[in-house]
Design a protein around this motif. Structure first.
Motif, PDB file in Angstrom:
ATOM      1  N   HIS A 188      15.955  91.008  30.173  1.00 45.60           N
ATOM      2  CA  HIS A 188      17.121  91.864  30.399  1.00 45.60           C
ATOM      3  C   HIS A 188      17.307  91.983  31.910  1.00 45.60           C
ATOM      4  O   HIS A 188      16.651  92.792  32.553  1.00 45.60           O
ATOM      5  CB  HIS A 188      16.926  93.243  29.780  1.00 45.60           C
ATOM      6  CG  HIS A 188      18.196  94.022  29.694  1.00 45.60           C
ATOM      7  ND1 HIS A 188      18.548  94.759  28.595  1.00 45.60           N
ATOM      8  CD2 HIS A 188      19.221  94.182  30.579  1.00 45.60           C
ATOM      9  CE1 HIS A 188      19.717  95.335  28.799  1.00 45.60           C
ATOM     10  NE2 HIS A 188      20.137  94.998  29.996  1.00 45.60           N
ATOM     11  N   PRO A 189      18.182  91.180  32.501  1.00 47.05           N
ATOM     12  CA  PRO A 189      18.369  91.195  33.962  1.00 47.05           C
ATOM     13  C   PRO A 189      18.702  92.591  34.483  1.00 47.05           C
ATOM     14  O   PRO A 189      19.306  93.411  33.793  1.00 47.05           O
ATOM     15  CB  PRO A 189      19.541  90.226  34.172  1.00 47.05           C
ATOM     16  CG  PRO A 189      19.475  89.305  32.993  1.00 47.05           C
ATOM     17  CD  PRO A 189      19.021  90.155  31.845  1.00 47.05           C
ATOM     18  N   SER A 190      18.298  92.840  35.721  1.00 46.37           N
ATOM     19  CA  SER A 190      18.502  94.142  36.376  1.00 46.37           C
ATOM     20  C   SER A 190      17.980  95.273  35.499  1.00 46.37           C
ATOM     21  O   SER A 190      18.660  96.280  35.286  1.00 46.37           O
ATOM     22  CB  SER A 190      19.988  94.351  36.714  1.00 46.37           C
ATOM     23  OG  SER A 190      20.431  93.370  37.635  1.00 46.37           O
ATOM     24  N   ASN A 191      16.762  95.087  35.010  1.00 48.91           N
ATOM     25  CA  ASN A 191      16.159  96.047  34.084  1.00 48.91           C
ATOM     26  C   ASN A 191      15.581  97.218  34.876  1.00 48.91           C
ATOM     27  O   ASN A 191      14.392  97.239  35.226  1.00 48.91           O
ATOM     28  CB  ASN A 191      15.070  95.360  33.254  1.00 48.91           C
ATOM     29  CG  ASN A 191      14.638  96.203  32.068  1.00 48.91           C
ATOM     30  OD1 ASN A 191      14.721  97.428  32.104  1.00 48.91           O
ATOM     31  ND2 ASN A 191      14.172  95.542  31.023  1.00 48.91           N
ATOM     32  N   TYR A 192      16.422  98.190  35.134  1.00 47.82           N
ATOM     33  CA  TYR A 192      16.033  99.351  35.934  1.00 47.82           C
ATOM     34  C   TYR A 192      14.822 100.063  35.339  1.00 47.82           C
ATOM     35  O   TYR A 192      13.926 100.493  36.068  1.00 47.82           O
ATOM     36  CB  TYR A 192      17.220 100.307  36.033  1.00 47.82           C
ATOM     37  CG  TYR A 192      16.873 101.681  36.567  1.00 47.82           C
ATOM     38  CD1 TYR A 192      16.750 101.889  37.934  1.00 47.82           C
ATOM     39  CD2 TYR A 192      16.662 102.749  35.707  1.00 47.82           C
ATOM     40  CE1 TYR A 192      16.426 103.145  38.430  1.00 47.82           C
ATOM     41  CE2 TYR A 192      16.333 104.005  36.185  1.00 47.82           C
ATOM     42  CZ  TYR A 192      16.215 104.203  37.552  1.00 47.82           C
ATOM     43  OH  TYR A 192      15.886 105.439  38.040  1.00 47.82           O
ATOM     44  N   TYR A 193      14.776 100.177  34.021  1.00 51.13           N
ATOM     45  CA  TYR A 193      13.688 100.924  33.392  1.00 51.13           C
ATOM     46  C   TYR A 193      12.352 100.220  33.550  1.00 51.13           C
ATOM     47  O   TYR A 193      11.314 100.855  33.768  1.00 51.13           O
ATOM     48  CB  TYR A 193      14.009 101.153  31.916  1.00 51.13           C
ATOM     49  CG  TYR A 193      15.202 102.043  31.711  1.00 51.13           C
ATOM     50  CD1 TYR A 193      15.095 103.420  31.823  1.00 51.13           C
ATOM     51  CD2 TYR A 193      16.462 101.506  31.431  1.00 51.13           C
ATOM     52  CE1 TYR A 193      16.197 104.250  31.657  1.00 51.13           C
ATOM     53  CE2 TYR A 193      17.570 102.319  31.266  1.00 51.13           C
ATOM     54  CZ  TYR A 193      17.426 103.692  31.381  1.00 51.13           C
ATOM     55  OH  TYR A 193      18.517 104.502  31.235  1.00 51.13           O
TER      56      TYR A 193
END
Length: 335
Positions: free
Chosen positions: A191-196
């Protein structure tokens, strides 16, 4: 995975409540394994043989969405029936039901909370370590699955953080680098740009790793990942965190400059236009400009990049914006 049901799936669910499908899915999800399952959900375009509930080869599991929906209906009925008056012998059944519920809906907070209570129930028992390890493998299976909502689920990442805290309370070792490479990077990949995922890693480092261990053990891994995913802004944000920008004394200026120059040279060589890369470079350049002259290299790099993208107005806007930010903030960031 969307929770919306197409008409054919809705009819299938209404026609029957197949307990046998639920039992089969529970068995494959809840059986302890040496390696986490690689889970995928199949749509109508990928039918499986008649009479089969799922496909399993080694640790690769594929479940038709329609079958999962049927199992979810059964799981929810079991949970609703047993949750209020849960006897000791029924706890295992409730835990199994929540495995299906969270696969269908990773934000099912009640299901996650019951799994916490199940673990705490065993806190003073001899099997506490085994129960903790099994639960961590369970949640890691969902967080690294090829399921879009699960890899970026606030509920599942929060549950994992709670589990790691229980590990610390129980005096078990927390392998920060292992958590990073085997869980966080895989979730960030899927999941690109997976902040979590990246926020979870920051928390792990802050809680369980010294600055020196982090710098020597994880910095090269993070840098390599970012170079292979140049458009991932969350990855580069974490790399800034690795370099401690603005820095503290524990991380030397030379380490920052070496990473900066390598990424700068690669960005120019491959003509990267990604905003994530240039935001990273402008921030590092501003932080070191007054100490070793690296800021001049950034100005020259912007000029070179602008010539390479003379016909690309969007990229020129990104580059000019980065240069403007660098000019306005280099004194502020480095002070």
């Amino acid at each position: 995975m969307s929770r919306a049901l197409d008409p054919e799936t809705s009819v299938s669910v209404q026609d029957s409540l197949p307990v046998e499908i639920y039992d089969q899915i529970v068995a494959v999800l809840c059986t302890p394994r040496d390696l986490p399952l690689e889970i995928e959900l199949l749509g109508k375009a990928h039918p499986i043989p008649s009479g089969e509930t799922y496909l399993l080869e080694e640790n690769y599991l594929a479940i038709p969405k329609a079958k999962l929906v049927q199992a979810f209906v059964v799981a929810r009925q079991i949970f609703s029936k047993l949750f209020r008056k849960c006897s000791e012998e029924k706890r295992g059944q409730l835990r199994d039901a929540t495995a299906v519920m969270l696969l269908m809906d990773p934000e099912h907070l009640t299901a996650a909370n019951f799994r916490k209570s199940y673990i705490l129930y065993h806190e003073k028992g001899e099997r506490f370590g085994e129960v903790l390890s099994r639960e961590l493998q369970f949640v890691d299976t969902y967080l690294t699955a090829r399921l879009h909502r699960h890899t970026k689920s606030p509920n599942l990442w929060s549950h994992r953080r709670w589990l790691v805290q229980q590990y610390r309370r129980a005096k078990f070792e927390v392998d920060v680098k292992g958590h990073f490479e085997k869980i966080v990077l895989i979730a960030a990949e899927r999941h690109p740009s997976n902040y979590y995922a990246w926020s979870h890693m920051r928390w792990l480092v802050d809680k369980f790793a010294s600055t020196q261990v982090f710098k020597l053990g994880l910095l090269p891994v993070v840098q390599d990942w970012c170079l292979r995913h140049p458009s991932d802004t969350s990855g580069f944000s974490f790399l800034l965190y690795c370099l401690d920008i603005p820095r503290k004394p524990e991380i030397g200026n030379q380490d920052v400059v070496e990473v900066y120059k390598e990424i700068l040279n690669i960005a120019l060589s491959f003509k990267w236009a990604h905003e994530s890369v240039w935001v990273f470079l402008r921030t590092v350049a501003a932080s070191v400009a007054d100490t070793d002259g690296s800021g001049l290299s950034f100005e020259e790099a912007i000029d070179t990049a602008l010539q390479a993208f003379v016909h690309d107005k969007k990229t020129q806007l990104t580059l000019n914006s980065s240069m403007k930010w660098y000019t306005e903030n280099r004194q502020t960031v480095s002070s």
